[in-house]
Motif scaffolding. Sequence first.
Motif, PDB file in Angstrom:
ATOM      1  N   HIS A   1      36.470  34.823  47.284  1.00 18.49           N
ATOM      2  CA  HIS A   1      35.897  34.373  45.913  1.00 18.49           C
ATOM      3  C   HIS A   1      35.375  32.921  46.000  1.00 18.49           C
ATOM      4  O   HIS A   1      34.791  32.631  45.272  1.00 18.49           O
ATOM      5  CB  HIS A   1      36.442  34.585  44.970  1.00 18.49           C
ATOM      6  CG  HIS A   1      37.165  35.889  44.557  1.00 18.49           C
ATOM      7  ND1 HIS A   1      36.568  36.715  43.520  1.00 18.49           N
ATOM      8  CD2 HIS A   1      38.426  36.382  44.962  1.00 18.49           C
ATOM      9  CE1 HIS A   1      37.482  37.988  43.633  1.00 18.49           C
ATOM     10  NE2 HIS A   1      38.450  37.710  44.250  1.00 18.49           N
TER      11      HIS A   1
ATOM     12  N   GLU B   1      32.514  45.494  48.229  1.00 18.32           N
ATOM     13  CA  GLU B   1      33.819  45.126  48.735  1.00 18.32           C
ATOM     14  C   GLU B   1      34.072  44.076  49.588  1.00 18.32           C
ATOM     15  O   GLU B   1      33.151  43.622  50.260  1.00 18.32           O
ATOM     16  CB  GLU B   1      34.259  46.281  49.507  1.00 18.32           C
ATOM     17  CG  GLU B   1      34.434  47.700  48.841  1.00 18.32           C
ATOM     18  CD  GLU B   1      35.523  47.544  47.838  1.00 18.32           C
ATOM     19  OE1 GLU B   1      36.533  46.923  48.261  1.00 18.32           O
ATOM     20  OE2 GLU B   1      35.544  48.221  46.874  1.00 18.32           O
ATOM     21  N   PHE B   2      35.375  43.364  49.535  1.00 19.28           N
ATOM     22  CA  PHE B   2      35.610  42.034  50.325  1.00 19.28           C
ATOM     23  C   PHE B   2      36.540  42.321  51.336  1.00 19.28           C
ATOM     24  O   PHE B   2      37.559  43.523  51.074  1.00 19.28           O
ATOM     25  CB  PHE B   2      35.699  40.932  49.696  1.00 19.28           C
ATOM     26  CG  PHE B   2      36.849  40.961  48.496  1.00 19.28           C
ATOM     27  CD1 PHE B   2      36.730  41.491  47.505  1.00 19.28           C
ATOM     28  CD2 PHE B   2      37.961  40.449  48.910  1.00 19.28           C
ATOM     29  CE1 PHE B   2      37.691  41.606  46.359  1.00 19.28           C
ATOM     30  CE2 PHE B   2      39.037  40.546  47.622  1.00 19.28           C
ATOM     31  CZ  PHE B   2      38.817  40.962  46.663  1.00 19.28           C
TER      32      PHE B   2
ATOM     33  N   GLY C   1      39.421  39.314  39.237  1.00 25.26           N
ATOM     34  CA  GLY C   1      38.755  38.676  40.118  1.00 25.26           C
ATOM     35  C   GLY C   1      37.799  39.763  40.824  1.00 25.26           C
ATOM     36  O   GLY C   1      36.554  39.569  40.877  1.00 25.26           O
ATOM     37  N   LYS C   2      38.652  40.816  41.311  1.00 25.88           N
ATOM     38  CA  LYS C   2      38.026  41.787  41.911  1.00 25.88           C
ATOM     39  C   LYS C   2      37.219  42.619  41.020  1.00 25.88           C
ATOM     40  O   LYS C   2      36.047  43.070  41.426  1.00 25.88           O
ATOM     41  CB  LYS C   2      39.177  42.847  42.511  1.00 25.88           C
ATOM     42  CG  LYS C   2      38.522  44.026  43.455  1.00 25.88           C
ATOM     43  CD  LYS C   2      39.721  44.080  44.445  1.00 25.88           C
ATOM     44  CE  LYS C   2      39.215  45.520  45.185  1.00 25.88           C
ATOM     45  NZ  LYS C   2      37.849  45.382  45.541  1.00 25.88           N
TER      46      LYS C   2
ATOM     47  N   GLU D   1      35.327  41.270  38.862  1.00 23.27           N
ATOM     48  CA  GLU D   1      33.961  40.525  38.742  1.00 23.27           C
ATOM     49  C   GLU D   1      33.148  40.550  39.911  1.00 23.27           C
ATOM     50  O   GLU D   1      31.922  40.636  39.906  1.00 23.27           O
ATOM     51  CB  GLU D   1      34.475  39.226  38.501  1.00 23.27           C
ATOM     52  CG  GLU D   1      34.818  38.666  37.253  1.00 23.27           C
ATOM     53  CD  GLU D   1      35.234  37.176  36.824  1.00 23.27           C
ATOM     54  OE1 GLU D   1      34.446  36.475  37.691  1.00 23.27           O
ATOM     55  OE2 GLU D   1      35.832  37.096  36.201  1.00 23.27           O
ATOM     56  N   VAL D   2      33.734  40.915  41.261  1.00 23.01           N
ATOM     57  CA  VAL D   2      32.856  40.730  42.487  1.00 23.01           C
ATOM     58  C   VAL D   2      32.649  42.359  42.756  1.00 23.01           C
ATOM     59  O   VAL D   2      31.997  42.618  43.797  1.00 23.01           O
ATOM     60  CB  VAL D   2      33.594  40.165  43.563  1.00 23.01           C
ATOM     61  CG1 VAL D   2      33.504  38.651  43.196  1.00 23.01           C
ATOM     62  CG2 VAL D   2      34.827  40.823  43.864  1.00 23.01           C
TER      63      VAL D   2
ATOM     64  N   LEU E   1      44.271  31.663  41.914  1.00 20.40           N
ATOM     65  CA  LEU E   1      45.181  32.529  42.706  1.00 20.40           C
ATOM     66  C   LEU E   1      45.888  31.639  43.787  1.00 20.40           C
ATOM     67  O   LEU E   1      47.297  31.905  43.894  1.00 20.40           O
ATOM     68  CB  LEU E   1      44.437  33.626  43.550  1.00 20.40           C
ATOM     69  CG  LEU E   1      43.788  34.695  43.022  1.00 20.40           C
ATOM     70  CD1 LEU E   1      42.663  35.478  43.700  1.00 20.40           C
ATOM     71  CD2 LEU E   1      45.035  35.874  42.850  1.00 20.40           C
TER      72      LEU E   1
ATOM     73  N   THR F   1      38.459  31.613  40.085  1.00 25.17           N
ATOM     74  CA  THR F   1      39.618  32.613  40.336  1.00 25.17           C
ATOM     75  C   THR F   1      40.349  32.171  41.712  1.00 25.17           C
ATOM     76  O   THR F   1      41.611  32.363  41.822  1.00 25.17           O
ATOM     77  CB  THR F   1      38.932  33.860  40.668  1.00 25.17           C
ATOM     78  OG1 THR F   1      38.150  34.327  39.119  1.00 25.17           O
ATOM     79  CG2 THR F   1      39.736  35.055  40.753  1.00 25.17           C
TER      80      THR F   1
ATOM     81  N   LEU G   1      45.224  38.132  37.766  1.00 26.63           N
ATOM     82  CA  LEU G   1      44.128  37.402  38.820  1.00 26.63           C
ATOM     83  C   LEU G   1      43.449  38.177  39.741  1.00 26.63           C
ATOM     84  O   LEU G   1      42.086  38.264  39.908  1.00 26.63           O
ATOM     85  CB  LEU G   1      44.783  36.039  39.250  1.00 26.63           C
ATOM     86  CG  LEU G   1      45.148  34.928  38.209  1.00 26.63           C
ATOM     87  CD1 LEU G   1      45.954  33.948  38.923  1.00 26.63           C
ATOM     88  CD2 LEU G   1      43.982  34.411  37.540  1.00 26.63           C
ATOM     89  N   PHE G   2      44.340  38.848  40.583  1.00 28.13           N
ATOM     90  CA  PHE G   2      43.661  39.630  41.683  1.00 28.13           C
ATOM     91  C   PHE G   2      42.606  40.681  41.243  1.00 28.13           C
ATOM     92  O   PHE G   2      41.505  40.801  41.527  1.00 28.13           O
ATOM     93  CB  PHE G   2      44.644  40.061  42.799  1.00 28.13           C
ATOM     94  CG  PHE G   2      43.836  40.974  43.699  1.00 28.13           C
ATOM     95  CD1 PHE G   2      43.372  40.523  44.629  1.00 28.13           C
ATOM     96  CD2 PHE G   2      44.051  42.362  43.506  1.00 28.13           C
ATOM     97  CE1 PHE G   2      42.896  41.385  45.697  1.00 28.13           C
ATOM     98  CE2 PHE G   2      43.503  43.352  44.571  1.00 28.13           C
ATOM     99  CZ  PHE G   2      42.974  42.709  45.518  1.00 28.13           C
TER     100      PHE G   2
ATOM    101  N   ASP H   1      33.457  32.530  42.840  1.00 31.78           N
ATOM    102  CA  ASP H   1      33.987  32.697  41.956  1.00 31.78           C
ATOM    103  C   ASP H   1      35.328  31.659  42.051  1.00 31.78           C
ATOM    104  O   ASP H   1      36.447  32.051  42.285  1.00 31.78           O
ATOM    105  CB  ASP H   1      34.618  33.864  41.258  1.00 31.78           C
ATOM    106  CG  ASP H   1      35.431  33.588  40.068  1.00 31.78           C
ATOM    107  OD1 ASP H   1      35.514  32.879  39.439  1.00 31.78           O
ATOM    108  OD2 ASP H   1      35.800  35.007  39.621  1.00 31.78           O
TER     109      ASP H   1
END
Lengths: 119, 305
Positions: B213, A99-100, A90-91, A93-94, B224, B220, A86-87, B217
């Motif tokens: 997110h 960067e976050f 998700g990463k 996708e963004v 999580l 997601t 998931l991480f 999103d």
Amino acid sequence: MRAELLARAEAVLEEWVQARGEAPTREAVETFRLLALHRQGARGVPSFNACRETCREIAYHFNLLGEAHSEKTLRMMALLVQHLELFVRGKMEVEGLGEFCCASRPVRQQSAVEEKTHG
Amino acid sequence: MSKYQRVAYYPGCALEGTGHAYNSSTKAVGKALGLELDEVKDWNCCGAMEVKNVDPKVQTYLSSRVMSIAAHEMKASVVMAPCNGCYHNLKKAEYDLAHDAASRETVERISKKAGHETYQAGSLETIHALDWIKDGVGEDELKRRLKNSLKGLKVANYYGCMYTRPRHIFPEKDKGAGSESTSQPHFMDDLLAAAGAENVDFPLKTACCGGAHTLSDSDTSTKLVLNILRAAEAAGADVIATECPTCHSGLEMHQVRAEKALGEKTTVKMLYFTQLLGVALGIGPRKLGIHENVSDGMAALDKVL
């Protein structure tokens, strides 16, 4: 089963490394390719370290399951692998947005420069 | 007397909103333990994620202004931030000002324009609420003051990802015995164990909750968080203890969303570690803001109250 879970985790990191235009390493760190892949994937992307402990916990649970089978430990390892999936997804996708978290990169830096140039 | 006995207090924006209960429980626990807080006068946002994403140097300035007021106007030597985001940003600003000339130049320029003294790296020590209680009081003194043991309460301690990352902005951590660990943080575990709680092995204690997110999103983030909640339940926890208002809200909100959007119900409850310590110190649940939590913390506390 633990080997399948570990392979699933490695596949997730391979996907990340490949998406960044690199060939996934075949090397190992502390006998785990997973940790080597994480190290490779985090190069130049410090915020990818947000999944470093998850990878280490996957390796730890893999070792625990090698000592003795436990449904609880297996379930926890499956949850850890799922978290990694998931991480990373998700990463990915963004990633285009910047960067976050701990290594934040200016999301709108480029558009700000363009506005200044054209505006 | 500990240098943490009286500190400048930087609650940050979240503690005036969704994290209100964290604010009131932090103050109540501090008072019960004989610790004093001087709120930073006219504090501003630390720059959070939003400003950092637009211009990291402006975020450094915003955090430096808070530290400037604490150091120069209040003559404080320590500032305590209970929010992981604020704590992280103040630490990051401290690091940038010590190591990056361009950041120093920006901060000096804006500080002059704003009419306040420029913050100089090294003038102040930034700590988290966990450091404040762990080093300001310690487990032995905490045990001595207990009125309600948390015995029987199984707790998964969730630190989130910003409390220890990136390592280089926390030079005081990973210094061996007595210091906090960036890979396996334990200060919250130590304090709650001293209060009688049974800490469960929780391998996702520093895992990402998808906070960044949440708007871009949500699915997601929900997945999580759901994974974190399931792992806590699989570890046998009654409660997830939190030490950050953003993590706490994220866990609570996505627990609700997971049930509504994904049909996945989890029953583990979320409580701030200060709420749990407050219960152990005999402070009433209302003073600790437990009724303000979204998840029903009182249901989990039935075991100990």
